[in-house]
Design a protein around this motif. Structure first.
Motif, short mmCIF file in Angstrom:
data_model
loop_
_atom_site.label_atom_id
_atom_site.label_comp_id
_atom_site.label_asym_id
_atom_site.label_seq_id
_atom_site.Cartn_x
_atom_site.Cartn_y
_atom_site.Cartn_z
N UNK A 41 40.80 50.93 -34.99
CA UNK A 41 40.01 50.75 -34.81
C UNK A 41 40.55 52.00 -33.72
N UNK A 42 39.65 52.59 -32.99
CA UNK A 42 39.23 53.65 -32.25
C UNK A 42 40.52 53.12 -30.95
N UNK A 43 41.57 53.24 -30.24
CA UNK A 43 42.78 53.09 -29.66
C UNK A 43 41.46 53.08 -28.34
N UNK A 44 41.77 52.24 -27.58
CA UNK A 44 41.02 52.23 -26.42
C UNK A 44 41.77 51.77 -24.92
N UNK A 45 40.89 53.02 -23.89
CA UNK A 45 41.63 52.86 -22.25
C UNK A 45 41.57 50.85 -21.53
N UNK A 46 42.14 50.57 -21.25
CA UNK A 46 41.81 49.33 -20.50
C UNK A 46 42.86 49.37 -19.10
N UNK A 47 42.41 48.90 -18.24
CA UNK A 47 43.31 48.48 -17.17
C UNK A 47 43.66 47.20 -16.69
N UNK A 48 44.70 47.22 -16.08
CA UNK A 48 45.99 46.38 -15.57
C UNK A 48 45.38 45.52 -14.85
N UNK A 49 46.37 44.54 -14.47
CA UNK A 49 45.95 43.35 -13.52
C UNK A 49 46.39 44.59 -11.99
N UNK A 50 47.16 45.71 -12.27
CA UNK A 50 47.69 46.88 -10.94
C UNK A 50 47.21 47.89 -10.90
N UNK A 51 45.93 47.96 -11.94
CA UNK A 51 45.23 48.99 -11.82
C UNK A 51 45.44 50.32 -12.69
N UNK A 52 46.62 50.10 -12.69
CA UNK A 52 47.41 51.04 -14.39
C UNK A 52 47.23 51.25 -15.50
N UNK A 53 46.70 52.18 -15.85
CA UNK A 53 45.61 51.93 -17.49
C UNK A 53 46.45 52.18 -18.44
N UNK A 54 46.54 51.24 -19.59
CA UNK A 54 46.67 50.93 -20.78
C UNK A 54 46.17 50.97 -22.00
N UNK A 55 46.96 51.96 -22.84
CA UNK A 55 46.19 51.91 -24.33
C UNK A 55 46.18 51.16 -24.63
N UNK A 75 49.27 44.16 -32.67
CA UNK A 75 48.69 44.73 -31.24
C UNK A 75 49.51 44.96 -30.64
N UNK A 76 48.98 46.61 -30.31
CA UNK A 76 49.97 47.68 -29.52
C UNK A 76 49.27 48.76 -28.86
N UNK A 77 50.25 48.68 -27.61
CA UNK A 77 50.39 48.47 -26.29
C UNK A 77 50.62 50.36 -25.96
N UNK A 78 50.33 50.96 -24.75
CA UNK A 78 51.28 52.16 -24.43
C UNK A 78 50.26 52.67 -23.10
N UNK A 79 51.62 53.66 -22.18
CA UNK A 79 50.63 53.62 -20.85
C UNK A 79 50.70 55.34 -21.27
N UNK A 80 50.03 55.78 -21.14
CA UNK A 80 50.59 57.77 -21.19
C UNK A 80 49.86 57.90 -20.49
N UNK A 81 50.51 59.16 -19.73
CA UNK A 81 49.40 59.44 -18.29
C UNK A 81 48.61 60.40 -19.02
#
Length: 137
Positions: A41-55, A75-81
């Motif tokens: 599926x198309x990647x999604x941006x979600x917020x972590x419990x600390x407020x940082x966004x993860x793709x 399942x893959x995650x990345x922290x891209x600014x």
């Protein structure tokens, strides 16, 4: 002296030698490479419990002959600014074929029914797009 004898006499010297192959500190992390995987599926941006966004995105890996094919999901995650890299990643449509390198982390948890479950998460270090999928309307 034969070639084999010369090799055997030099081997002990080589066994005792140590060489650093990395300037960074050693970390006990499992590395994983996923080649020719397809975006589920198309990647999604979600917020972590600390407020940082993860793709987050999932990729599918098919194995076996067409009549007995098995699919594994990762399942893959990345922290891209914010910026062009992040925009490009989040614009990749389902069906894109990618090459992913990352750190593999296994965790366990208890599901809603009280059963112990395991989950493998990959934290992306490198992503190469081999073929961009066509966006579905």
């Amino acid at each position: 002296m034969s070639f084999l004898a010369r090799r055997l006499t030099t081997t002990p010297r080589l066994l005792g030698a140590s060489r650093a192959f990395s300037a960074s500190a050693r970390r006990d992390i499992a590395k994983i490479t996923l080649r020719r995987q397809t975006f589920a599926a198309t990647p999604e941006i979600k917020a972590t419990s600390t407020g940082k966004e993860v793709i987050q995105y999932s990729v599918a890996s098919n194995d076996g002959p067409a009549d007995n094919r098995r699919t594994s999901w990762f399942r893959v995650a990345t922290f891209a600014e914010e910026g062009p890299r992040r925009d490009y990643l989040t614009s990749l449509p389902k069906g894109s074929t990618v090459f992913v390198e990352g750190d593999a982390v296994m965790s366990t948890y208890t599901d809603a029914e009280g059963k112990m479950r395991s989950s493998l998460r990959i934290y992306q270090r490198n992503l190469e797009v081999l073929r961009r999928g066509t966006p579905s309307e």
